[in-house]
Design a protein around this motif. Sequence first.
Motif, PDB file in Angstrom:
ATOM      1  N   ALA A 274       0.863  -1.191   0.000  1.00 42.85           N
ATOM      2  CA  ALA A 274       0.000   0.000   0.000  1.00 42.85           C
ATOM      3  C   ALA A 274       0.888   1.226   0.000  1.00 42.85           C
ATOM      4  O   ALA A 274       1.975   1.219   0.591  1.00 42.85           O
ATOM      5  CB  ALA A 274      -0.895   0.024   1.235  1.00 42.85           C
ATOM      6  N   LYS A 275       0.380   2.277  -0.655  1.00 44.98           N
ATOM      7  CA  LYS A 275       1.135   3.530  -0.696  1.00 44.98           C
ATOM      8  C   LYS A 275       1.431   4.032   0.717  1.00 44.98           C
ATOM      9  O   LYS A 275       2.545   4.464   1.015  1.00 44.98           O
ATOM     10  CB  LYS A 275       0.326   4.570  -1.470  1.00 44.98           C
ATOM     11  CG  LYS A 275       0.916   5.964  -1.452  1.00 44.98           C
ATOM     12  CD  LYS A 275       0.071   6.928  -2.252  1.00 44.98           C
ATOM     13  CE  LYS A 275       0.522   8.363  -2.052  1.00 44.98           C
ATOM     14  NZ  LYS A 275      -0.286   9.316  -2.820  1.00 44.98           N
ATOM     15  N   ILE A 276       0.427   3.952   1.613  1.00 42.53           N
ATOM     16  CA  ILE A 276       0.589   4.550   2.940  1.00 42.53           C
ATOM     17  C   ILE A 276       1.558   3.764   3.821  1.00 42.53           C
ATOM     18  O   ILE A 276       1.985   4.257   4.859  1.00 42.53           O
ATOM     19  CB  ILE A 276      -0.791   4.750   3.622  1.00 42.53           C
ATOM     20  CG1 ILE A 276      -0.732   5.786   4.757  1.00 42.53           C
ATOM     21  CG2 ILE A 276      -1.368   3.415   4.100  1.00 42.53           C
ATOM     22  CD1 ILE A 276      -0.339   7.172   4.335  1.00 42.53           C
TER      23      ILE A 276
ATOM     24  N   THR B 254      -0.605  -6.860  -4.936  1.00 42.15           N
ATOM     25  CA  THR B 254      -1.745  -6.027  -4.524  1.00 42.15           C
ATOM     26  C   THR B 254      -1.217  -4.690  -4.014  1.00 42.15           C
ATOM     27  O   THR B 254      -0.179  -4.645  -3.357  1.00 42.15           O
ATOM     28  CB  THR B 254      -2.507  -6.718  -3.359  1.00 42.15           C
ATOM     29  OG1 THR B 254      -2.981  -7.984  -3.801  1.00 42.15           O
ATOM     30  CG2 THR B 254      -3.674  -5.879  -2.868  1.00 42.15           C
ATOM     31  N   SER B 255      -1.932  -3.599  -4.317  1.00 43.86           N
ATOM     32  CA  SER B 255      -1.645  -2.345  -3.626  1.00 43.86           C
ATOM     33  C   SER B 255      -2.970  -1.616  -3.388  1.00 43.86           C
ATOM     34  O   SER B 255      -4.033  -2.098  -3.800  1.00 43.86           O
ATOM     35  CB  SER B 255      -0.656  -1.471  -4.389  1.00 43.86           C
ATOM     36  OG  SER B 255      -0.281  -0.367  -3.560  1.00 43.86           O
ATOM     37  N   LYS B 256      -2.879  -0.470  -2.698  1.00 41.96           N
ATOM     38  CA  LYS B 256      -4.107   0.192  -2.241  1.00 41.96           C
ATOM     39  C   LYS B 256      -4.071   1.699  -2.453  1.00 41.96           C
ATOM     40  O   LYS B 256      -3.023   2.338  -2.267  1.00 41.96           O
ATOM     41  CB  LYS B 256      -4.323  -0.102  -0.751  1.00 41.96           C
ATOM     42  CG  LYS B 256      -4.183  -1.578  -0.415  1.00 41.96           C
ATOM     43  CD  LYS B 256      -4.506  -1.921   1.011  1.00 41.96           C
ATOM     44  CE  LYS B 256      -4.072  -3.339   1.325  1.00 41.96           C
ATOM     45  NZ  LYS B 256      -2.672  -3.455   1.728  1.00 41.96           N
ATOM     46  N   LEU B 257      -5.225   2.204  -2.798  1.00 42.06           N
ATOM     47  CA  LEU B 257      -5.426   3.639  -3.010  1.00 42.06           C
ATOM     48  C   LEU B 257      -5.547   4.330  -1.658  1.00 42.06           C
ATOM     49  O   LEU B 257      -6.430   3.997  -0.858  1.00 42.06           O
ATOM     50  CB  LEU B 257      -6.736   3.838  -3.800  1.00 42.06           C
ATOM     51  CG  LEU B 257      -7.149   5.269  -4.071  1.00 42.06           C
ATOM     52  CD1 LEU B 257      -6.355   5.836  -5.262  1.00 42.06           C
ATOM     53  CD2 LEU B 257      -8.644   5.368  -4.342  1.00 42.06           C
ATOM     54  N   TRP B 258      -4.674   5.302  -1.413  1.00 40.09           N
ATOM     55  CA  TRP B 258      -4.727   6.006  -0.125  1.00 40.09           C
ATOM     56  C   TRP B 258      -5.934   6.961  -0.085  1.00 40.09           C
ATOM     57  O   TRP B 258      -6.419   7.441  -1.113  1.00 40.09           O
ATOM     58  CB  TRP B 258      -3.393   6.728   0.136  1.00 40.09           C
ATOM     59  CG  TRP B 258      -3.426   7.529   1.402  1.00 40.09           C
ATOM     60  CD1 TRP B 258      -3.154   8.854   1.552  1.00 40.09           C
ATOM     61  CD2 TRP B 258      -3.785   7.034   2.708  1.00 40.09           C
ATOM     62  NE1 TRP B 258      -3.310   9.213   2.875  1.00 40.09           N
ATOM     63  CE2 TRP B 258      -3.711   8.124   3.605  1.00 40.09           C
ATOM     64  CE3 TRP B 258      -4.181   5.791   3.210  1.00 40.09           C
ATOM     65  CZ2 TRP B 258      -4.002   8.008   4.968  1.00 40.09           C
ATOM     66  CZ3 TRP B 258      -4.492   5.675   4.566  1.00 40.09           C
ATOM     67  CH2 TRP B 258      -4.394   6.770   5.419  1.00 40.09           C
ATOM     68  N   SER B 259      -6.397   7.245   1.108  1.00 38.53           N
ATOM     69  CA  SER B 259      -7.620   8.034   1.319  1.00 38.53           C
ATOM     70  C   SER B 259      -7.523   9.467   0.799  1.00 38.53           C
ATOM     71  O   SER B 259      -8.545  10.100   0.562  1.00 38.53           O
ATOM     72  CB  SER B 259      -7.946   8.063   2.807  1.00 38.53           C
ATOM     73  OG  SER B 259      -8.279   6.771   3.231  1.00 38.53           O
TER      74      SER B 259
ATOM     75  N   TYR C  65      -6.012  -3.871  -7.088  1.00 39.92           N
ATOM     76  CA  TYR C  65      -5.901  -2.526  -6.518  1.00 39.92           C
ATOM     77  C   TYR C  65      -7.150  -2.276  -5.678  1.00 39.92           C
ATOM     78  O   TYR C  65      -8.268  -2.467  -6.155  1.00 39.92           O
ATOM     79  CB  TYR C  65      -5.801  -1.501  -7.662  1.00 39.92           C
ATOM     80  CG  TYR C  65      -5.292  -0.142  -7.249  1.00 39.92           C
ATOM     81  CD1 TYR C  65      -4.181   0.001  -6.429  1.00 39.92           C
ATOM     82  CD2 TYR C  65      -5.913   1.027  -7.712  1.00 39.92           C
ATOM     83  CE1 TYR C  65      -3.702   1.257  -6.073  1.00 39.92           C
ATOM     84  CE2 TYR C  65      -5.438   2.290  -7.368  1.00 39.92           C
ATOM     85  CZ  TYR C  65      -4.327   2.396  -6.543  1.00 39.92           C
ATOM     86  OH  TYR C  65      -3.847   3.640  -6.193  1.00 39.92           O
ATOM     87  N   LEU C  66      -6.931  -1.889  -4.431  1.00 36.57           N
ATOM     88  CA  LEU C  66      -8.036  -1.750  -3.478  1.00 36.57           C
ATOM     89  C   LEU C  66      -8.213  -0.302  -3.028  1.00 36.57           C
ATOM     90  O   LEU C  66      -7.222   0.413  -2.843  1.00 36.57           O
ATOM     91  CB  LEU C  66      -7.749  -2.591  -2.216  1.00 36.57           C
ATOM     92  CG  LEU C  66      -7.394  -4.064  -2.406  1.00 36.57           C
ATOM     93  CD1 LEU C  66      -6.992  -4.681  -1.060  1.00 36.57           C
ATOM     94  CD2 LEU C  66      -8.581  -4.816  -2.997  1.00 36.57           C
TER      95      LEU C  66
ATOM     96  N   ILE D 214     -10.041  -5.176  -9.166  1.00 36.27           N
ATOM     97  CA  ILE D 214     -10.198  -4.036  -8.259  1.00 36.27           C
ATOM     98  C   ILE D 214     -11.058  -4.468  -7.074  1.00 36.27           C
ATOM     99  O   ILE D 214     -11.873  -5.378  -7.192  1.00 36.27           O
ATOM    100  CB  ILE D 214     -10.824  -2.802  -8.960  1.00 36.27           C
ATOM    101  CG1 ILE D 214     -12.103  -3.189  -9.730  1.00 36.27           C
ATOM    102  CG2 ILE D 214      -9.807  -2.136  -9.886  1.00 36.27           C
ATOM    103  CD1 ILE D 214     -12.862  -1.982 -10.291  1.00 36.27           C
ATOM    104  N   GLY D 215     -10.820  -3.809  -5.954  1.00 42.93           N
ATOM    105  CA  GLY D 215     -11.566  -4.200  -4.769  1.00 42.93           C
ATOM    106  C   GLY D 215     -11.542  -3.109  -3.717  1.00 42.93           C
ATOM    107  O   GLY D 215     -11.196  -1.951  -3.994  1.00 42.93           O
ATOM    108  N   ILE D 216     -11.912  -3.496  -2.522  1.00 45.71           N
ATOM    109  CA  ILE D 216     -12.107  -2.560  -1.428  1.00 45.71           C
ATOM    110  C   ILE D 216     -11.426  -3.117  -0.169  1.00 45.71           C
ATOM    111  O   ILE D 216     -11.026  -4.279  -0.146  1.00 45.71           O
ATOM    112  CB  ILE D 216     -13.623  -2.355  -1.172  1.00 45.71           C
ATOM    113  CG1 ILE D 216     -14.321  -3.727  -1.046  1.00 45.71           C
ATOM    114  CG2 ILE D 216     -14.251  -1.529  -2.287  1.00 45.71           C
ATOM    115  CD1 ILE D 216     -15.828  -3.686  -0.906  1.00 45.71           C
TER     116      ILE D 216
END
Length: 310
Positions: A45-47, A75-80, A107-108, A151-153
Amino acid sequence: MESFTLNTGAKIPSLGFGTWQSKPGEVATAVVAAVKAGYKHIDCAKIYENQEEIGAALKKLFEEGVVKREDLFITSKLWSADHGSEDVPEAFNETLKALQIDYLDLYLIHWPVRLRKGSTEWTSEDAIPADIPATWSAMEKLFDSGKARAIGISNFSCKKIFNLLATARIVPAVNQVECHPGWQQKKLQDLCEAKGIHLTGYSPLGSPGTPWMKGSILADPTVVSVAEELGKSPAQVCLRWGIQAGHSVIPKSVTEARIKQNLDIFNWSIPDNLFAKFGEIEQIRLLKGDFCVAENQINKSIDQLWDGEI
Ligand code: A2P
């Protein structure tokens, strides 16, 4: 058991390698050890602020022919702070660049809550209302581009899943949430299964190295007794419980012996009579999300953040 099939048809390895709280300076060594030991799934994750170092490690592993990109699931994740429609593709591309790869397997949306662009802190000034339908629509475009193969959550409650499904064109492939024997998420798991959403469990060992989470699942009497009976470690029993419960697990470790130990969960199983004992374990959410909850924030209480599912 070594993988689950997503609603895209792709397979997600049931054991992934967690990188949350792996510090720069130690994460590259850990990722190299994990891939060399046989992990096929890396959760980023980016964060987590360590993607550059993971990217350098992956590059080296590919160059040295240790593994091929197509044999890994990343897998990685979109920061808020990147929920804005125009920010989603930008953040996604930055993540690809940091990881030195040209597509993500998954990508979540990291959290169903939003911060002002550029924020890394959950302060009342930085919290702004989320617009999940708009953010999801931008995620769907990444899926259409082929660069996000699924894509996911993450951290979505049952209620938030229902809300999302009401406007989504593409059903999320995955919901990544806290899940371990001490927080089994049965209701959420059942809903996800009914909707074709795979569940990935984070903190599958109860994050014992994170004092503020107060996780002690590795010392839980049921877990310990099952481990003793099967001649396995409590960590292995927690991970095996997860995959037998039907979800993937992403344990984090920066210790080579543990990285290897956590991989050894496939050629044995927890028999039904012992599996049933997990139903007796007291259920407590460890990652409550206090950091994004306050009287003067969008989510005023933990109850509101999780829609009462606590
Ligand atoms: P370390 O990274 O120092 O090896 P979770 O994945 O639930 O967040 O848990 C991660 C924590 O559990 C880390 O502190 C990690 O320590 C520790 N850990 C990982 N594998 C094991 C294991 N097999 N036995 C005990 N602790 C473990």
